[in-house]
Design an enzyme around this catalytic site. Sequence first.
Site, PDB file in Angstrom:
ATOM      1  CG  ASP A 265       9.826  18.209  58.620  1.00 18.14           C
ATOM      2  OD1 ASP A 265      10.721  17.604  59.252  1.00 18.14           O
ATOM      3  OD2 ASP A 265       9.715  19.449  58.547  1.00 18.14           O
TER       4      ASP A 265
ATOM      5  CG  ASP B 267       1.073  27.344  52.342  1.00 21.74           C
ATOM      6  OD1 ASP B 267       1.027  26.110  52.343  1.00 21.74           O
ATOM      7  OD2 ASP B 267       1.710  28.003  53.195  1.00 21.74           O
TER       8      ASP B 267
ATOM      9  CG  HIS C 262      -5.069  26.886  56.972  1.00 12.16           C
ATOM     10  ND1 HIS C 262      -5.430  25.560  56.918  1.00 12.16           N
ATOM     11  CD2 HIS C 262      -3.713  26.883  56.875  1.00 12.16           C
ATOM     12  CE1 HIS C 262      -4.353  24.814  56.792  1.00 12.16           C
ATOM     13  NE2 HIS C 262      -3.292  25.589  56.764  1.00 12.16           N
TER      14      HIS C 262
HETATM   15  C1  BG6 Z   1       0.345  25.056  56.778  1.00 12.02           C
HETATM   16  C2  BG6 Z   1       1.039  25.860  55.731  1.00 12.02           C
HETATM   17  O1  BG6 Z   1      -0.857  24.524  56.273  1.00 12.02           O
HETATM   18  O2  BG6 Z   1       0.041  25.876  57.892  1.00 12.02           O
HETATM   19  C3  BG6 Z   1       2.298  26.518  56.302  1.00 12.02           C
HETATM   20  O3  BG6 Z   1       1.405  25.015  54.656  1.00 12.02           O
HETATM   21  C4  BG6 Z   1       1.965  27.295  57.546  1.00 12.02           C
HETATM   22  O4  BG6 Z   1       2.912  27.355  55.341  1.00 12.02           O
HETATM   23  C5  BG6 Z   1       1.192  26.416  58.527  1.00 12.02           C
HETATM   24  O5  BG6 Z   1       3.189  27.708  58.132  1.00 12.02           O
HETATM   25  C6  BG6 Z   1       0.731  27.199  59.720  1.00 12.02           C
HETATM   26  O6  BG6 Z   1       0.210  26.333  60.659  1.00 12.02           O
HETATM   27  P1  BG6 Z   1       0.217  26.707  62.204  1.00 12.02           P
HETATM   28  O7  BG6 Z   1      -0.599  25.650  62.835  1.00 12.02           O
HETATM   29  O8  BG6 Z   1       1.642  26.703  62.646  1.00 12.02           O
HETATM   30  O9  BG6 Z   1      -0.375  28.067  62.283  1.00 12.02           O
END
Ligand code: BG6
Length: 493
Positions: A16, A237, A242
């Site tokens: 994906d 996660d 992040h």
């Molecule tokens: C990913 C997580 O690292 O970041 C997901 O595993 C999350 O759960 C995603 O939805 C969010 O990324 P973005 O760039 O869409 O904010």
Amino acid sequence: WTQETLSVVVVGASGDLARKKIYPALFALYVEDMLPENFSVYGYARSKMSDEEFRDYIGGSLTCRVTDEDSCGDKYDTFLERCYYQPGQYSDESDFKALSERMTGTEKDRKKANRIFYLSIPPSIFTAVAGCASKAASSPSGWTRVIVEKPFGKDSESFAQLERELSNFLTEDQMYRIDHYLGKELIENLTVLRFANLVFEPLWSRNYIRNVQVIFSEDFGTEGRGGYFDQYGIIRDVIQNHLLQIVSLFAMEAPVSLDAEHIRNEKVKVLHCMKQLTLDDVVVGQYRGRQGKGHSYPGYLDDDTVPPGSLCPTFAAVALFINNARWDGVPFLLKAGKALANRRTEIRVQFRNVPGNLFSDRLSLNGMDLDRSTNELVMRIQPNEAIYLKINNKIPGLGMKLDTTKLDLTYKQRYNVHLPDAYERLILDVVNGDKRLFIRNDELDAAWALFTPILKEIESKKVQPELYPYGSRGPVGSHYLASKYGVRWGDIL
Ligand code: BG6
């Protein structure tokens, strides 16, 4: 470039992430002429597929962010002509050897053949693939770089083990650990905002900042990803990586230079200053189903791939403190959740009261006397990227009425460009060997050291997540947590 070739191998070619992010990012870089002229993409996975079938597979996902549709259209076919597919097992050296031999076909006559392996696969097979790729398919004449993406283990021990295993095959120099949040425009801008403006850096400390909030909110649940998600939960996660990355960039001292090592040295230092977390610093929640108008929103436990009765948090709020001279006593409040009222990621910086404010308009929160309209700096990372500063201003006209309004830098209005996807920036950095936006192993070590004890405690004590309805603002507990430190979440003011 002319004497060099670049082959990008996407291991886990039919996944994906590869389809949604990696191929479109490579395509956008190609359309913008950011990749070497002699550039090829090799998809590698277990299933059998011809080159043609592979091209059909990725063709549908190549969106055109850049320039006009016509020039993209021209490049669409030439991009696909550079894409090849090689089936193979993930732990079979001879399959990687076959891949390598195929790559030499597009590399011939060049002095330097550089190779990137993007491991878009589950972490359980990182080591096997890194081993086979390094032994049987690393570049004979140029550099070989490997991109890996979280999860990097589940705690300090599993991370250390993964690192030990990978280091048997790869040097730290070859490894590019992605945290895709670091590739987002507003996050890259954070260092610019701080260090290229006189007006912010002098305020960037406990002297003027009352609290910092990092808010990550999604308006959809784990739909379809419950099986993966349940093994990790929202703290692993999103928060441990992040959000913590954002905090470390936000709070670090000025680096000696913009060199990757200098920046990462400062991030590690600030991570080491973070106070150990206790259960009192954390609130966890889980979304439950809700019946909306003509639509029912499934709860986390309604997902078939989630084990019945799972206590996995889909929401968490964390109060972090940094024990150093700059930040002593300033709460850094982080919250992240799935299935909330809206999709938004923001950094919000709330400033202290104006001393002796002639126009003060006070409220009391938990015994603390606060100005109702303190200045607030907001960096909206997504969607609708913006930086704005809330200031108090006189409403024009007779009389003296104040208004809290915004100095507003909304990107869409200010810059007439489509922002690059984080993956474009990050892949380009790998091609250029720039590690500023990649995570060093000691950063991860420190991040895990901060979160491992609290994660273990939550799990061993079977802490019950507070239920919140799908599409709501999340558990009430997060407001109690914030108010303990005299803070109101900025996104609900
Ligand atoms: C990913 C997580 O690292 O970041 C997901 O595993 C999350 O759960 C995603 O939805 C969010 O990324 P973005 O760039 O869409 O904010």
